[in-house]
Scaffold this motif. Structure first.
Motif, PDB file in Angstrom:
ATOM      1  N   THR A  79       0.855  -1.193   0.000  1.00  0.00           N
ATOM      2  CA  THR A  79       0.000   0.000   0.000  1.00  0.00           C
ATOM      3  C   THR A  79       0.889   1.241   0.000  1.00  0.00           C
ATOM      4  OG1 THR A  79      -0.086   0.233   2.398  1.00  0.00           O
ATOM      5  CG2 THR A  79      -1.714  -1.237   1.396  1.00  0.00           C
ATOM      6  N   ASN A  80       0.313   2.364  -0.367  1.00  0.00           N
ATOM      7  CA  ASN A  80       1.090   3.607  -0.375  1.00  0.00           C
ATOM      8  C   ASN A  80       1.566   3.978   1.034  1.00  0.00           C
ATOM      9  OD1 ASN A  80       0.774   3.811  -3.112  1.00  0.00           O
ATOM     10  ND2 ASN A  80      -0.918   5.275  -3.034  1.00  0.00           N
ATOM     11  N   ALA A  81       0.718   3.680   2.022  1.00  0.00           N
ATOM     12  CA  ALA A  81       1.099   3.984   3.410  1.00  0.00           C
ATOM     13  C   ALA A  81       2.316   3.140   3.805  1.00  0.00           C
ATOM     14  CB  ALA A  81      -0.070   3.713   4.349  1.00  0.00           C
ATOM     15  N   ILE A  83       4.510   1.940   1.759  1.00  0.00           N
ATOM     16  CA  ILE A  83       5.642   2.424   0.959  1.00  0.00           C
ATOM     17  C   ILE A  83       6.251   3.666   1.601  1.00  0.00           C
ATOM     18  CG2 ILE A  83       6.255   3.462  -1.277  1.00  0.00           C
ATOM     19  CD1 ILE A  83       4.121   1.489  -2.494  1.00  0.00           C
ATOM     20  N   ARG A  84       5.386   4.529   2.135  1.00  0.00           N
ATOM     21  CA  ARG A  84       5.905   5.726   2.829  1.00  0.00           C
ATOM     22  C   ARG A  84       6.698   5.334   4.073  1.00  0.00           C
ATOM     23  NH1 ARG A  84       5.167  10.584   3.365  1.00  0.00           N
ATOM     24  NH2 ARG A  84       4.221  10.705   5.416  1.00  0.00           N
ATOM     25  N   TYR A  87      10.000   4.116   2.908  1.00  0.00           N
ATOM     26  CA  TYR A  87      10.824   5.259   2.493  1.00  0.00           C
ATOM     27  C   TYR A  87      11.430   5.963   3.715  1.00  0.00           C
ATOM     28  CZ  TYR A  87      11.998   9.851   0.541  1.00  0.00           C
ATOM     29  OH  TYR A  87      12.649  11.000   0.182  1.00  0.00           O
ATOM     30  N   ARG A 182      14.243  14.884   5.754  1.00  0.00           N
ATOM     31  CA  ARG A 182      13.073  15.617   6.222  1.00  0.00           C
ATOM     32  C   ARG A 182      11.816  15.083   5.533  1.00  0.00           C
ATOM     33  NH1 ARG A 182      14.238  20.983   4.658  1.00  0.00           N
ATOM     34  NH2 ARG A 182      15.910  20.856   6.179  1.00  0.00           N
ATOM     35  N   THR A 183      10.882  14.652   6.288  1.00  0.00           N
ATOM     36  CA  THR A 183       9.615  14.205   5.700  1.00  0.00           C
ATOM     37  C   THR A 183       8.505  15.009   6.364  1.00  0.00           C
ATOM     38  OG1 THR A 183       9.507  12.454   7.320  1.00  0.00           O
ATOM     39  CG2 THR A 183      10.441  11.879   5.188  1.00  0.00           C
ATOM     40  N   ASN A 184       7.303  14.722   5.956  1.00  0.00           N
ATOM     41  CA  ASN A 184       6.173  15.448   6.509  1.00  0.00           C
ATOM     42  C   ASN A 184       5.900  14.960   7.939  1.00  0.00           C
ATOM     43  OD1 ASN A 184       3.590  16.369   7.208  1.00  0.00           O
ATOM     44  ND2 ASN A 184       3.078  16.627   5.042  1.00  0.00           N
ATOM     45  N   TYR A 187       2.284  14.809   9.212  1.00  0.00           N
ATOM     46  CA  TYR A 187       1.520  13.697   8.650  1.00  0.00           C
ATOM     47  C   TYR A 187       1.933  12.381   9.313  1.00  0.00           C
ATOM     48  CZ  TYR A 187      -0.344  10.287   5.393  1.00  0.00           C
ATOM     49  OH  TYR A 187      -1.007   9.221   4.853  1.00  0.00           O
ATOM     50  N   LYS A 190       0.463  12.100  12.641  1.00  0.00           N
ATOM     51  CA  LYS A 190      -0.982  11.929  12.568  1.00  0.00           C
ATOM     52  C   LYS A 190      -1.368  10.510  12.159  1.00  0.00           C
ATOM     53  CE  LYS A 190      -4.840  14.605  10.720  1.00  0.00           C
ATOM     54  NZ  LYS A 190      -5.167  15.733   9.836  1.00  0.00           N
ATOM     55  N   PHE A 191      -0.633   9.949  11.217  1.00  0.00           N
ATOM     56  CA  PHE A 191      -1.032   8.660  10.668  1.00  0.00           C
ATOM     57  C   PHE A 191      -0.163   7.503  11.165  1.00  0.00           C
ATOM     58  CE2 PHE A 191      -2.835  11.765   7.852  1.00  0.00           C
ATOM     59  CZ  PHE A 191      -4.125  11.299   7.695  1.00  0.00           C
TER      60      PHE A 191
END
Lengths: 200, 68
Positions: A79-81, A83-84, A87, A182-184, A187, A190-191
């Motif tokens: 899933t994209n989540a 994958i993030r 990363y 540096r990432t968000n 976010y 939050k997630f």
């Protein structure tokens, strides 16, 4: 000595020399046979060892490959989540690696390039993980529109962006080293996307 | 994920593709314009939902309630 005895003596000498010659020849022949046999045994041994080694290598390679494939399957995010998350795990290693680069005496430009490479490769790999190729195409279109490159900003783009904001080149490089990790943050918090080493 | 964003994600929508690379989808629902923005994924979340230009929230995976 009689003529008869002389003839007998000559004959005896001839027979004796013949015997000795044949004996020497026989010994040489035996040695040659022994060497040939020994050589054949050595060759056979070597071939057997090579064959066994090749078989062992093939079995070991197959086992390792299967293990790697299994490990890869377990680790591959879908899933994209996920994958993030993957990363973030990759880029979170940059600060520690940067300490080593500093200790090794790398220039700030070299360190920035290395940090950029890690982030960029992770970005490309992340897109390869993505199941929906339409989403990948959309990201590439977005990057092309924004950076003029379907794979995101180039190193030169980031340096130029930094200097165009008034940073010196060194500050721009330093900024790249920092931004590579540096990432968000908002976010992620939050997630629940965690960086490597954070408690679950 | 906020309840507000969850409500939007669970609302069926038929998105229309736009010509804008950064805002590739748009839909009109109950007279309001919904937009999808694509972000710097994977450094940032994949999508951000905006309604009437206001950011509702960001998310990574496309809602199963949405068609595109």
């Amino acid at each position: 000595m009689t003529l008869m005895n002389r003839k007998a003596s000559i004959l005896l000498s001839f027979v004796l020399s013949l015997f000795l010659s044949s004996s020497v020849f026989a010994n040489e022949a035996i040695s040659a046979v022994k060497e040939t046999v020994a050589g054949s045994v050595d060759t056979a041994k070597t071939e057997l060892i090579q064959e066994a080694t090749e078989k062992a290598k093939a079995v070991a390679t197959e086992a390792v490959t299967e293990k790697l494939v299994d490990t890869e399957k377990e680790k591959t995010p879908s899933t994209n989540a996920e994958i993030r998350q993957w990363y973030n795990d990759q880029v979170s290693t940059i600060p520690e690696q940067d300490k080593k680069w500093v200790a090794e005496g790398l220039t700030v430009q070299q360190r920035a390039q290395k940090a950029y490479d890690i982030r960029h490769h992770a970005r490309i790999q992340a897109r390869e993980f993505m199941q929906n190729k339409e989403e990948v195409t959309a990201l590439q279109a977005r990057d092309t529109a924004k950076y003029g490159n379907p794979d995101g900003p180039t190193f030169e783009y980031l340096v130029k962006k930094g200097t165009s904001k008034g940073l010196s080149e060194e500050e721009a490089y330093q900024n790249i080293i920092g931004s590579a990790n540096r990432t968000n943050a908002a976010y992620n918090k939050k997630f629940g996307v965690k960086k490597e080493g954070e408690s679950q | 994920m906020s309840n507000l964003l969850s409500n939007y994600l669970n609302t069926p929508a038929n998105w229309v593709k736009t010509a804008h690379a950064e805002y590739p989808y748009q839909v009109e629902i109950q007279g309001k314009t919904w937009q999808i923005r694509i972000n710097d994924f994977p450094a940032e979340p994949m999508y951000t939902l905006l309604v009437e230009g206001k950011v509702i929230g960001s998310f990574d995976d496309w809602s199963s309630q949405w068609q595109r």
